[in-house]
Design an enzyme around this catalytic site. Structure first.
Site, PDB file in Angstrom:
ATOM      1  N   CYS A 111       0.791  -1.166  -0.084  1.00 54.91           N
ATOM      2  CA  CYS A 111      -0.102   0.092  -0.102  1.00 54.91           C
ATOM      3  C   CYS A 111       0.882   1.160  -0.044  1.00 54.91           C
ATOM      4  CB  CYS A 111      -0.874  -0.184   1.294  1.00 54.91           C
ATOM      5  SG  CYS A 111      -2.033   1.507   1.401  1.00 54.91           S
ATOM      6  N   HIS A 153      -8.624  -3.884  -2.753  1.00 55.20           N
ATOM      7  CA  HIS A 153      -7.814  -3.098  -1.965  1.00 55.20           C
ATOM      8  C   HIS A 153      -8.323  -1.775  -2.000  1.00 55.20           C
ATOM      9  CE1 HIS A 153      -3.656  -2.208  -0.361  1.00 55.20           C
ATOM     10  NE2 HIS A 153      -4.237  -0.780  -0.598  1.00 55.20           N
ATOM     11  N   GLU A 154      -8.610  -1.080  -3.036  1.00 55.55           N
ATOM     12  CA  GLU A 154      -8.958   0.387  -2.986  1.00 55.55           C
ATOM     13  C   GLU A 154     -10.409   0.535  -2.468  1.00 55.55           C
ATOM     14  OE1 GLU A 154      -6.817   2.419  -3.471  1.00 55.55           O
ATOM     15  OE2 GLU A 154      -5.234   0.921  -4.286  1.00 55.55           O
ATOM     16  N   HIS A 157     -10.094   0.751   0.871  1.00 59.64           N
ATOM     17  CA  HIS A 157     -10.047   2.033   1.561  1.00 59.64           C
ATOM     18  C   HIS A 157     -11.118   2.820   1.801  1.00 59.64           C
ATOM     19  CE1 HIS A 157      -5.396   2.235   1.743  1.00 59.64           C
ATOM     20  NE2 HIS A 157      -5.336   1.857   0.717  1.00 59.64           N
TER      21      HIS A 157
END
Ligand code: NI
Length: 229
Positions: A111, A153-154, A157
């Site tokens: 990251c 992953h995004e 976030h």
């Protein structure tokens, strides 16, 4: 009148590189606000996000990573067939395969908000991400390979989740230790810069990980004339 819509090509030019927020900053660990205005302010943010992602050589970047509490990320990432996908995803939601269709793939993940640290994490090898583009139009991206990982992953976030939250305790500890080693190296270089040095020949001590050296090069490549390994 300024244009009311913009293309990805336009958003990939003219942005400013912003400092990247690190894990531990509260903005990375809470849910974001939905994007409701597809206006000049959003376009400026997206330009800066693309510029920042490219400067850091990342494949994805969420708004929270540049300190903006909005549910949007940008990406430029290859899929399993090495087809490159570039875009903006506002208000993203991910659908993952279930039952027999669900296959986990373990691969190193990192990251930009935790420089120098990569660790293996198993995630579904296929993901469908739905949301809105930079103009508010609905979009759907089917992700395989690295793109499947990037979309998950995004989107994490946007929900205040960093991938360390998905690791077991021991793996998480190792991840932070890797980052700390890199942070030491970064601080060393920053110290020399603060002292006025502009040409730095960095002696890499035994035990330095190649990822740490790479992280320093990514950040300081323009001023590091030579890195001794
Ligand atoms: Ni990240």
């Amino acid at each position: 009148m300024p244009p009311q819509t913009s293309t990805i090509a336009e958003l990939r030019t003219g942005g400013a590189v912003l400092p990247i927020v690190r894990w531990g900053n509260p903005i990375l660990h809470r849910r974001t606000r939905p994007v409701t205005a597809f206006d000049d302010e959003l376009r400026e943010l997206l330009r800066n996000m693309f510029a920042t992602m490219y400067a850091a050589e990342g494949v994805g970047l969420a708004a929270t990573q540049v300190g903006v509490d909005l549910a949007v990320f940008v990406y430029d990432c290859p899929d399993d067939d090495q087809v490159r996908h570039v875009g903006v995803m506002c208000n993203a939601e991910v659908s993952l395969p279930e039952g027999k269709e669900r296959k986990l793939h373990a691969s190193d993940e990192g990251c930009l908000s935790l420089p120098g640290a990569y660790i293996e994490l198993a995630r579904p090898d296929h993901a469908i991400c739905r949301g809105q583009d930079q103009n508010g139009a609905p979009v759907e991206v089917v992700g395989t390979g690295l793109l499947a990982r990037c979309l998950q992953h995004e989107t994490d976030h946007l929900n205040g989740i960093v991938f360390g939250d998905r690791l077991a305790g021991r793996a998480r500890k190792k991840l932070y230790a890797l980052h700390e080693d890199t942070a030491d190296l970064l601080r060393t270089v920053e110290g020399y810069l603060a002292d006025g040095y502009r040409r730095i020949k960095l002696k890499i001590e035994p035990g330095y990980d190649v990822d740490h050296v790479r992280a320093v090069r990514e950040r300081f490549g323009d001023i590091l004339l030579q890195v001794d390994a």
